[in-house]
Design a protein around this motif. Structure first.
Motif, mmCIF file in Angstrom:
data_model
loop_
_atom_site.group_PDB
_atom_site.id
_atom_site.type_symbol
_atom_site.label_atom_id
_atom_site.label_comp_id
_atom_site.label_asym_id
_atom_site.label_seq_id
_atom_site.Cartn_x
_atom_site.Cartn_y
_atom_site.Cartn_z
ATOM 1 N N ASP A 156 0.975 -0.788 -0.254
ATOM 2 C CA ASP A 156 0.234 0.179 0.222
ATOM 3 C C ASP A 156 0.848 1.144 -0.129
ATOM 4 O OD1 ASP A 156 -2.900 1.154 1.926
ATOM 5 O OD2 ASP A 156 -1.192 2.349 1.078
ATOM 6 N N ASP A 157 0.046 2.114 -0.974
ATOM 7 C CA ASP A 157 0.927 3.645 -1.132
ATOM 8 C C ASP A 157 1.679 4.288 0.772
ATOM 9 O OD1 ASP A 157 0.003 4.539 -4.035
ATOM 10 O OD2 ASP A 157 1.667 3.543 -3.349
ATOM 11 N N ALA A 158 0.980 4.271 1.618
ATOM 12 C CA ALA A 158 0.714 4.637 3.125
ATOM 13 C C ALA A 158 1.730 4.379 3.590
ATOM 14 C CB ALA A 158 -0.635 3.604 3.520
ATOM 15 N N LEU A 159 2.574 3.241 3.252
ATOM 16 C CA LEU A 159 3.652 2.581 4.224
ATOM 17 C C LEU A 159 4.969 3.533 3.305
ATOM 18 C CD1 LEU A 159 3.742 -1.481 3.845
ATOM 19 C CD2 LEU A 159 2.421 0.017 6.353
ATOM 20 N N ARG A 160 5.319 4.079 4.577
ATOM 21 C CA ARG A 160 6.940 4.378 3.218
ATOM 22 C C ARG A 160 8.605 3.492 4.159
ATOM 23 N NH1 ARG A 160 8.408 9.107 7.067
ATOM 24 N NH2 ARG A 160 7.622 8.621 9.009
ATOM 25 N N CYS A 161 9.214 3.439 3.671
ATOM 26 C CA CYS A 161 10.827 3.361 4.441
ATOM 27 C C CYS A 161 11.195 4.648 4.899
ATOM 28 C CB CYS A 161 11.513 3.270 3.378
ATOM 29 S SG CYS A 161 12.760 1.739 3.103
ATOM 30 N N VAL A 162 11.969 4.026 5.970
ATOM 31 C CA VAL A 162 12.475 4.781 7.159
ATOM 32 C C VAL A 162 13.796 4.770 7.467
ATOM 33 C CG1 VAL A 162 10.308 5.796 7.303
ATOM 34 C CG2 VAL A 162 11.534 4.694 8.825
ATOM 35 N N HIS A 163 14.681 5.403 7.685
ATOM 36 C CA HIS A 163 16.216 4.495 7.950
ATOM 37 C C HIS A 163 16.388 3.833 9.159
ATOM 38 C CE1 HIS A 163 18.242 6.657 5.370
ATOM 39 N NE2 HIS A 163 17.867 8.182 5.065
ATOM 40 N N LYS A 164 16.644 2.995 9.767
ATOM 41 C CA LYS A 164 16.509 2.011 10.249
ATOM 42 C C LYS A 164 17.666 2.611 11.679
ATOM 43 C CE LYS A 164 17.981 -3.042 11.983
ATOM 44 N NZ LYS A 164 19.136 -4.346 11.613
ATOM 45 N N GLU A 165 18.716 3.740 11.736
ATOM 46 C CA GLU A 165 19.215 3.757 12.926
ATOM 47 C C GLU A 165 19.531 5.532 12.152
ATOM 48 O OE1 GLU A 165 21.534 1.175 14.982
ATOM 49 O OE2 GLU A 165 23.302 3.593 15.083
ATOM 50 N N LYS A 166 18.536 5.979 12.678
ATOM 51 C CA LYS A 166 18.496 7.593 12.425
ATOM 52 C C LYS A 166 18.902 8.546 14.561
ATOM 53 C CE LYS A 166 16.022 10.287 9.741
ATOM 54 N NZ LYS A 166 16.051 11.198 10.436
ATOM 55 N N ASP A 167 19.755 9.076 13.825
ATOM 56 C CA ASP A 167 18.948 10.400 14.732
ATOM 57 C C ASP A 167 19.658 10.281 16.757
ATOM 58 O OD1 ASP A 167 17.429 11.974 13.030
ATOM 59 O OD2 ASP A 167 15.859 10.674 13.346
ATOM 60 N N PHE A 168 20.728 9.576 16.086
ATOM 61 C CA PHE A 168 21.368 9.016 17.431
ATOM 62 C C PHE A 168 22.518 9.845 17.567
ATOM 63 C CE2 PHE A 168 18.537 4.613 17.028
ATOM 64 C CZ PHE A 168 18.456 5.185 17.892
ATOM 65 N N ILE A 169 22.911 10.353 19.188
ATOM 66 C CA ILE A 169 24.380 10.266 19.097
ATOM 67 C C ILE A 169 24.449 9.746 20.664
ATOM 68 C CG2 ILE A 169 23.774 12.523 20.296
ATOM 69 C CD1 ILE A 169 25.849 13.273 19.187
ATOM 70 N N SER A 170 26.093 9.051 20.727
ATOM 71 C CA SER A 170 26.613 8.336 22.092
ATOM 72 C C SER A 170 27.511 9.128 22.264
ATOM 73 C CB SER A 170 26.340 7.055 21.543
ATOM 74 O OG SER A 170 24.892 6.639 21.018
ATOM 75 N N LEU A 171 27.946 9.023 23.524
ATOM 76 C CA LEU A 171 28.998 9.366 24.144
ATOM 77 C C LEU A 171 29.554 8.313 25.579
ATOM 78 C CD1 LEU A 171 31.369 11.867 24.759
ATOM 79 C CD2 LEU A 171 30.025 12.659 26.559
#
Length: 397
Positions: free
Chosen positions: A306-321
């Motif tokens: 279905d067109d309502a589904l979308r592919c997104v990045h599996k891992e994004k917007d992280f930062i670790s120290l």
């Protein structure tokens, strides 16, 4: 050849004292007093004392030059410079010299704040209207939530972490000041840490928050944080990679496109930080997993969803120290707590009102450049950073 050694400015004034007293006019004395007062070398009381307690011009001149001379080379150099500007003829007649240039003052050591400095309204307006900055609003900041896990007492008492109570208190205070509701756990096994991460990924505030923070403090080894049952005979571990799984796009869609800030205080091995450590050479850039969707599928593909589904990045917007480089230890004071947590609190309290999270982490790392106790070394590491914009805490929003 005779080497001419110039006198220091205070000795120069002492040398010409008698001639200055004889030659300086009342008008010149008043001008020099105003100059020196503006430079804050004298205060109002000292100026009034020179003028009011000395009736004659000569007495005023004598008291003035003696007062300045007693304040040292910097004050004396200023007076000589002003005298050269106000009365070049007298300056040349006295044969004065400012002497060698004054060495530059050493840079002042930065004073670290113990409380959070709020962001100004102008800074907020400038940054939060920038498309290269993660969105932050008064509403989203009220829904901030953080997970704080501290392992202090271990089943095997010899592994208990003295000073970790201070770390827990410092981080809870900092997180609360930054506007985060703190979900706090103490003394967890590896499985319990994993369960707490899963529960946190389902927190109702995540839908409305602008960011989350996860702080885990325990013993550790490369790739894992240790649970309280860990000892030589029992492996009780929480894989650090599980943080990214539980808070990633697939398991936690509520945090899609929102910064996820991870701080881990734990050793990553048992070697000293002065040992040169190289990272693994494996690259995750290319993935040949057969489960990956084909690039550019044709319009006639029978298996299109279905067109309502979308592919997104599996891992994004992280930062670790992480508190140290791979294979090395990190240090904790049994009274004041871990070095990393002390520095994180100081840097964020002092700089979070104007710096983004990557710059804040860089400043924390910079604190360790000069850290040295005998042969001990420690260098925190920014890890798995996938932030695509800048994130500002904007304290006090």
């Amino acid at each position: 050849m005779i080497n001419m050694v110039r006198c220091t400015p205070d000795k120069e004034l002492a040398r010409v004292r008698s001639k200055f007293v004889d030659k300086a006019s009342k008008e010149l004395i008043n001008q020099l007093l105003d100059d020196i007062l503006e430079d804050k070398i004298l205060n109002d009381g000292e100026k009034d004392s020179i003028l009011e307690e000395n009736s004659s011009r000569a007495d005023k001149a004598r008291c003035f030059i003696d007062t300045v001379k007693k304040k040292g080379n910097k004050a004396s150099r200023k007076m000589i410079t002003y005298l050269q500007s106000r009365d070049p003829t007298l300056y040349n007649e006295l044969g004065l010299s400012c002497g060698p240039p004054e060495p530059p003052e050493p840079p002042m050591e930065k004073k670290w704040s113990t409380t959070l400095i709020p962001t100004t309204d102008s800074f907020k307006n400038e940054k939060l209207n920038n498309r290269n900055v993660y969105p932050v609003s008064a509403s989203s900041s009220r829904n901030r939530v953080a997970l704080l896990i501290t392992n202090i007492k271990f089943t095997n008492e010899k592994f208990s972490r003295r000073g970790a109570e201070k770390d827990e208190a410092n981080m809870e205070k900092l997180l609360t000041s930054l506007g985060y509701e703190v979900v706090k756990h103490t003394n967890l096994t590896g499985k319990a840490i994993d369960d707490s991460m899963i529960n946190f990924s389902k927190h109702p505030k995540l839908k409305e928050t602008d960011s989350v923070m996860v702080v885990i403090m325990s013993h550790g080894k490369l790739g894992a944080v240790l649970g309280i049952n860990h000892d030589e005979k029992c492996d009780d571990e929480f894989p650090i990679n599980n943080i990214y799984k539980h808070l990633g796009s697939e398991k936690c869609p509520a945090l899609l496109n929102k910064p996820k800030i991870i701080i881990i205080q734990a050793c990553r091995g048992d070697e000293g930080g002065s040992v040169l450590v190289s990272d693994a050479a494996n690259s995750a850039l290319v993935c040949d997993d057969v489960k990956q969707p084909s690039p550019s599928p044709s319009a006639g593909d029978e298996n299109l969803e279905d067109d309502a589904l979308r592919c997104v990045h599996k891992e994004k917007d992280f930062i670790s120290l992480l508190s140290s480089t791979p294979e090395t230890v990190s240090y904790r004071h049994p009274e004041y707590g871990s070095l990393l947590i002390q520095y994180v609190a100081e840097v964020l309290n002092t700089c979070a009102h104007e710096d983004d999270i990557e710059e804040l982490f860089r400043k924390v790392m910079q604190r360790f450049e000069d850290f040295s106790v005998q042969s001990k070394r420690q260098m925190p590491t920014k890890d798995r950073c996938t932030l695509t914009r800048r994130f500002y805490f904007c304290p006090g929003l």
